[in-house]
Design a protein around this motif. Sequence first.
Motif, mmCIF file in Angstrom:
data_model
loop_
_atom_site.group_PDB
_atom_site.id
_atom_site.type_symbol
_atom_site.label_atom_id
_atom_site.label_comp_id
_atom_site.label_asym_id
_atom_site.label_seq_id
_atom_site.Cartn_x
_atom_site.Cartn_y
_atom_site.Cartn_z
ATOM 1 N N ARG A 277 0.482 -7.620 -4.067
ATOM 2 C CA ARG A 277 -0.483 -8.709 -4.023
ATOM 3 C C ARG A 277 -1.925 -8.223 -4.159
ATOM 4 N NH1 ARG A 277 2.988 -10.948 0.036
ATOM 5 N NH2 ARG A 277 1.811 -9.889 1.667
ATOM 6 N N ILE A 278 -2.246 -7.130 -3.502
ATOM 7 C CA ILE A 278 -3.667 -6.820 -3.376
ATOM 8 C C ILE A 278 -4.156 -5.655 -4.226
ATOM 9 C CG2 ILE A 278 -3.870 -7.744 -1.050
ATOM 10 C CD1 ILE A 278 -3.654 -4.895 -0.017
ATOM 11 N N SER A 279 -3.258 -4.821 -4.763
ATOM 12 C CA SER A 279 -3.766 -3.588 -5.359
ATOM 13 C C SER A 279 -3.837 -3.660 -6.882
ATOM 14 C CB SER A 279 -2.892 -2.410 -4.940
ATOM 15 O OG SER A 279 -1.620 -2.517 -5.537
ATOM 16 N N ASP A 280 -4.770 -2.865 -7.420
ATOM 17 C CA ASP A 280 -4.854 -2.713 -8.867
ATOM 18 C C ASP A 280 -3.989 -1.552 -9.322
ATOM 19 O OD1 ASP A 280 -6.998 -4.688 -9.127
ATOM 20 O OD2 ASP A 280 -8.146 -3.202 -7.989
ATOM 21 N N TYR A 281 -4.002 -0.510 -8.498
ATOM 22 C CA TYR A 281 -3.202 0.666 -8.817
ATOM 23 C C TYR A 281 -2.282 0.971 -7.655
ATOM 24 C CZ TYR A 281 -6.557 1.435 -12.540
ATOM 25 O OH TYR A 281 -7.339 1.279 -13.641
ATOM 26 N N THR A 282 -1.194 1.624 -7.952
ATOM 27 C CA THR A 282 -0.268 2.016 -6.898
ATOM 28 C C THR A 282 0.157 3.454 -7.133
ATOM 29 O OG1 THR A 282 0.556 -0.232 -6.615
ATOM 30 C CG2 THR A 282 1.969 1.539 -5.808
ATOM 31 N N GLY A 283 0.194 4.195 -6.033
ATOM 32 C CA GLY A 283 0.721 5.559 -6.112
ATOM 33 C C GLY A 283 1.956 5.644 -5.245
ATOM 34 N N PHE A 284 3.020 6.193 -5.789
ATOM 35 C CA PHE A 284 4.264 6.308 -5.026
ATOM 36 C C PHE A 284 4.449 7.757 -4.585
ATOM 37 C CE2 PHE A 284 8.966 7.109 -5.266
ATOM 38 C CZ PHE A 284 9.246 6.565 -4.022
ATOM 39 N N PHE A 285 4.510 7.941 -3.283
ATOM 40 C CA PHE A 285 4.695 9.276 -2.703
ATOM 41 C C PHE A 285 6.132 9.424 -2.253
ATOM 42 C CE2 PHE A 285 0.528 11.326 -1.941
ATOM 43 C CZ PHE A 285 -0.287 10.345 -2.470
ATOM 44 N N TYR A 286 6.649 10.630 -2.469
ATOM 45 C CA TYR A 286 7.995 10.886 -1.992
ATOM 46 C C TYR A 286 8.110 12.365 -1.638
ATOM 47 C CZ TYR A 286 13.072 10.871 -1.688
ATOM 48 O OH TYR A 286 14.353 11.003 -1.251
ATOM 49 N N LEU A 287 8.459 12.645 -0.398
ATOM 50 C CA LEU A 287 8.625 14.009 0.087
ATOM 51 C C LEU A 287 7.420 14.903 -0.216
ATOM 52 C CD1 LEU A 287 12.367 14.631 -0.917
ATOM 53 C CD2 LEU A 287 11.464 13.981 1.325
ATOM 54 N N GLY A 288 6.238 14.346 -0.021
ATOM 55 C CA GLY A 288 5.034 15.153 -0.180
ATOM 56 C C GLY A 288 4.530 15.265 -1.596
ATOM 57 N N SER A 289 5.217 14.637 -2.531
ATOM 58 C CA SER A 289 4.753 14.691 -3.920
ATOM 59 C C SER A 289 4.342 13.303 -4.381
ATOM 60 C CB SER A 289 5.874 15.186 -4.847
ATOM 61 O OG SER A 289 6.277 16.471 -4.463
ATOM 62 N N LEU A 290 3.385 13.281 -5.305
ATOM 63 C CA LEU A 290 3.035 12.012 -5.945
ATOM 64 C C LEU A 290 3.971 11.852 -7.128
ATOM 65 C CD1 LEU A 290 1.123 9.585 -6.253
ATOM 66 C CD2 LEU A 290 -0.326 11.041 -7.675
ATOM 67 N N ILE A 291 4.879 10.879 -7.017
ATOM 68 C CA ILE A 291 5.893 10.718 -8.066
ATOM 69 C C ILE A 291 5.295 9.978 -9.258
ATOM 70 C CG2 ILE A 291 8.178 9.761 -8.603
ATOM 71 C CD1 ILE A 291 8.178 11.983 -6.451
#
Lengths: 250, 398
Positions: free
Chosen positions: A210-224
């Motif tokens: 709803r609110i973001s323009d960009y999204t970053g997905f983190f998994y196990l300490g890494s930016l996927i």
Amino acid sequence: MIQAEAKNVNFYYGDFHALKNISMTFEPSTVTALIGPSGCGKSTFLRLFNRMNELIGNTKLEGSVTVDGKDIYARDVQVDEIRKRIGMVFQKPNPFPKSIYENVAYGLRVNGTNKKSVLDEVVENSLKKAALWEEVKDNLRKSAMALSGGQQQRLCIARALAVEPHLLLMDEPASALDPISTSKVEDLIFELKQQYTIIIVTHNLQQAGRISDYTGFFYLGSLIEHDKTQKMFLNPADERTQSYITGRFG
Amino acid sequence: MKRFRRILEKFIEGILLSSSTITSLTVILIILFLFREGLGLFNRSPLEHNFIIAVSKQNPVQDLSSDQLKAIFNQDITNWSKVGGVKDSIILFTINDITNYFSEEELGASLENLPQKLNEFIEANPGALMHVSEKYLPKKFNGHTIHVKNISVGDFLFGKQWYPTSEPIPSFGIWPMIIGTFLVTFGALLIALPLGLATALFLAEVADIRLRNLVKPLVELLAGIPSVVYGFFGLIVIVPLIQGLFKLDVGETVLAGSIVLGIMALPTIVTIAEDALRTTPLSLKEASLALGATRWQTLRKVTIPYAKSGISAAVILGIGRAIGETMAVLMVTGNASNVPHSFLVPARTLPATIAAELGEAPYGGLHFKALFALGIVLFLFTIIINLTVAYIRNREKK
């Protein structure tokens, strides 16, 4: 133009490698949501931008973090000077046990501003920006502890805005709130985007959507994956993002 | 089996109940005992049991105060006109003086003629003032007894003289001890507060966890040292030091007591204040730091205000520790029952007086009761302190 940037960041709690070679940039007047399962490092990453991780001993950072083109971890940088330009809102509302007025004025007072006319103006403006003014304008001297949870969180946002930060960090700001308060805070974030660059950690995917323009997905300490929110949610490039967003794990 | 367990549980319940009853009753009984013995001092004649003061029938004087009597016996007053009587010199007479007036034959082998001789004496000497036991008085006495003013609470609290064994009239004024206690305690706080609070701040906010884990148990260890050891240390080290430093005749002074008590109050203040400082939530400190406050600003504006009531409790409990301390103070303050006017003179505290004199006071006597009354005063002081702490803690919860 870039407001904030992390470049090849590795972060360790003792031996634990919490953030693995993360590079990410944030443009002015955008909202970036950091999502991912618990323990993935998104909060740690957020707290790099105002050097909050330093409060815990035995940590190590590699790589560089810049805000407004300046390396905030450089040797000649005063950490409290950095934090003045970067606002932060925490997961649980944490107003000081002082009056509403003093909560908002706190950041100015510690910077040496004690002139009443200036404080009055900043307090009013900040509370207006945080959409709290109408509710509290007659009770500014009342204790902040008497406010509801949602009001307290908006007060904390007002408090962060009072020092006129360039960058606003939000660590799951709505996770402790009821749905109505949550939607108020979300509306607020949407408003604030005009003037501030916002990085928000959230567990709530709908909220991110709803609110973001960009999204970053983190998994196990890494930016996927890091992309426009719409693309991330509709057509993620990475299979793990897809799985997380569709609720297969997390 | 099930029944057995039920009985066992009832039994255990009974033990717990009776234990707590015994505990509460013990405390109540001690307090009752203290008050019963102590209050026995008041509203009674300061004369020794069964003793009276008597004068001739012609003598118009009916009442004498303790002070007047003391002055008479010290021969500061030698004429009845000074105490509201006729112009006549006072002839002091105690039972030991009897042989100056009558021979042993006249008195009889087993003093059987004594009452009659007392009658004769008082008739012959209208200016006499007799201090004798009631049992020697004849049935038809030719004199009348003098009413001596009772010991009042005011005289006890504000009297400046403490001569509990003086004859025939003892003085039970504890004002010197009250002032002594407060002065020693005040001095102790002057030493312990800055030092203790600074240590607490250091441990809570500055020291890293390893240093803290080393220093805090060390400070707490101070609380476990027997007070007589502190007293010994004070006597051997601090007293000579003060004597030499200020060129005094004696080193046993209020200051010595304050220093020893200050050291003894440190663990209380450090431990409680540090605990209070550490209750300040991390989230509040983070909020302050995130707004650009420095570590010291955060400490001053967030951490300390948050821990304020805990810190106050630490201070007051420190006072409580100092006010009730007995042994160490007894050993280093010199125990002079004068009102101290500076830190460099000997003084005497309430608990030290009780400890020093109870062994010599005859059971049930006035001196004995006076010491218990001292105990009441001390008890009231400490109860006020504890109530204050409770009040502050309560306010903190709200």
